[in-house]
Every structure is written in C-alpha cells, then in structure tokens.
Design a protein around this motif. Sequence first.
Motif, PDB file in Angstrom:
ATOM      1  N   SER A 231       8.440  -1.817  -4.081  1.00 32.00           N
ATOM      2  CA  SER A 231       8.017  -0.647  -3.300  1.00 32.00           C
ATOM      3  C   SER A 231       7.073   0.239  -4.119  1.00 32.00           C
ATOM      4  O   SER A 231       6.036   0.700  -3.615  1.00 32.00           O
ATOM      5  CB  SER A 231       9.244   0.159  -2.856  1.00 32.00           C
ATOM      6  N   THR A 232       7.410   0.474  -5.381  1.00 27.56           N
ATOM      7  CA  THR A 232       6.536   1.264  -6.252  1.00 27.56           C
ATOM      8  C   THR A 232       5.200   0.560  -6.477  1.00 27.56           C
ATOM      9  O   THR A 232       4.147   1.208  -6.518  1.00 27.56           O
ATOM     10  CB  THR A 232       7.222   1.514  -7.608  1.00 27.56           C
ATOM     11  N   GLN A 235       2.815   1.024  -3.583  1.00 25.24           N
ATOM     12  CA  GLN A 235       2.268   2.382  -3.536  1.00 25.24           C
ATOM     13  C   GLN A 235       1.262   2.645  -4.652  1.00 25.24           C
ATOM     14  O   GLN A 235       0.387   3.496  -4.508  1.00 25.24           O
ATOM     15  CB  GLN A 235       3.408   3.400  -3.632  1.00 25.24           C
TER      16      GLN A 235
END
Length: 333
Positions: A231-232, A235
């Motif tokens: 997820s990081t 982003q």
Amino acid sequence: MVRRIAVRKILVASRAVRTTYVVAAASLVFSIIGLMLYAITKSDVVLMEGLVWLVEAMSFGGLAVAFKIAASRALMYRSRYEVLRLESLAVLLTSLVALFVIAIVIIRNMMSPHERVTPIIFSIYLFGSGIASLLLERYARRGLRIIGLRIVSINAISEKLSLDFLLETGGGAAIVASNLLKEPIIEAVTSIIMGLYVAYGVLGITREAVYHLIGITPYHVYRELRAKVLSTLRQATRYSRVRRLKIESYGTFYEVEMWLEAPPGITLGTAHRESMRIAHRIVHEIPEVLRALIVFVPSRDAAPPPRSLKRYTKKRIREKQSTDNEKRRKTDS
C-alpha cells in the motif's frame, strides 16, 4: 534521516515496556499472597497458583530488562538491530519456564491422593487472581494500542494472562464444585484439563518466539506487513511491479528487502534516488519497519542485452539495409 526514525521507534517501544514492570510487580504481590494462604490451608491448587504468579513475576521482569538491554545496545551500535532478538530469546525462556510449571501442576494433581476438599473461602483467591489477570491483560493491550506497535514481549504477556484467567477461574470453580459435591477429585480433574489447555496456548507463544529468534516472520504477521508495504509502495511511486519481497524479523521490528522491476530506459542515478526515496517512505510510514532495502532489477518484458557488441552491430546494419531496400522497392513500384 532513516536511522533517526529507527532510533526514535526503538525509544518509543522501550518506554512502553514499563507496562511489563507493572505486571511483574502485581504478579509478585499475588504470589506472596498465594504462598501465605498455602501455609494455612495446605491446598495444592492454591500452592500451584502461587508458584505460577511467582514464575510470571520473575519472567515478566526479565522480559523488561531484556528489552531495555536490547534497545540500549541497538542505539550504541546503531545499525546492529540483530541484538533486538534478545527480546525474543527472553520470551522463549519465559514460555519454557511456564511449560515446566504447568507440567508440575498436572503431574502433582495426577499423583496427589486428594483426601480432603479445599475450604470454599479460598476460592476467592483464585477468582481474584482471574480478575487480576484479566485486568492486567487489558492494561497490557492498551499499552500496545497507544503506541501502535506489536511489541513481542508485551504481546506474549497479554496472551499468557488471558490463558491464566481461564486456569484461575477454572480452579476456583473446581473448589466450589468440590465443596458442594464433597468430591476432592473434581479439583484435580479440573486442574489437569485447564493445565493442558494453557500448555497448548503457551506452545503457540513458544513457536512464535522461535520464529522471531531465527529471523523468520510468522505468516500472519508477514501477511499484514506485506499489505502495508505494498500500500505504501503504490502511494510512493509508479514503479509498483514487485519481483521479490522479503521481511526479516528482529522481534518487535522488521527489515524489508524488495526488488522492483524498472523500465528499460531508467538511468542508474534515477534508480538510486528512487530507491532511497521509497525506502525512506516505507520506514517513515510503517511503525514496525526499522530498515528497508529497495533494489531495481530489469523488467522481464525488456529484451536481453546482446552477448557480443560486434554481432549486435552487424545485426542492426542488416536490419537497416533490409528496411532501406524495402523502401526503395516501394518507391520504384
């Protein structure tokens, strides 16, 4: 900058270990009470409960000291985070001692003659111990929620206390049932059953401590951390094709190694800057990660490099000549 973030995380975790001192002090108090009551009643159930509290007092105090030592050594040597596994070693030793005490409880209840019933008034000690274990378990988990970290030692303490709650309330209920039915054997059978159940739970804590000690991340933790890392990554950058993701455990904290597929036209300087930026973002965003290594590798879709520059040049010349000849034929026609 990344090292400062990692040191800050270790300091936050070391402050949270104060919870362990509270649990150790409370365990020592209940141990003293239990041993004093055994001097009065000579009940095996009360004696075993006092010994369990005594072992927990020594073990939990040892866990706190172990983490303090590990944190200070990590700060001294900066990048030597492997010393943080000392916490997992302390959890492993605590679990083994707990298994030893539980085995003594089971064997003693199997071999004891059980000729008399423990007075019902002493069940208050066991019920009170169960309530204390439940309150201390919630206190420990509250400390984990506040700092947002899954500290191995505190998590092991909370799991052990939840198992003790079942053992203590079961022992108190057995004393009540024995007095109502006038059957001393009920206390022994209940203690054996609850001891086996608690031993099963402690074995799970032991297995997880062994994993952390040798650097293997347990599957449920790996799955959770993998989701956070991906997820990081989405982003932070457009390079999100992961070739390999490895998560190494230091106990409470982890190290991430990730291989990303790079496009064919990326330069070495761009890859270096991008990998440093992604690593900093992962360490900054995920509390459990102390260090991240990002490696860019060629994409699988890219053509392999030529084995011989001379052969490659000749091939390109032939392709260009064939293309030019094809254009001339079209022009003549």
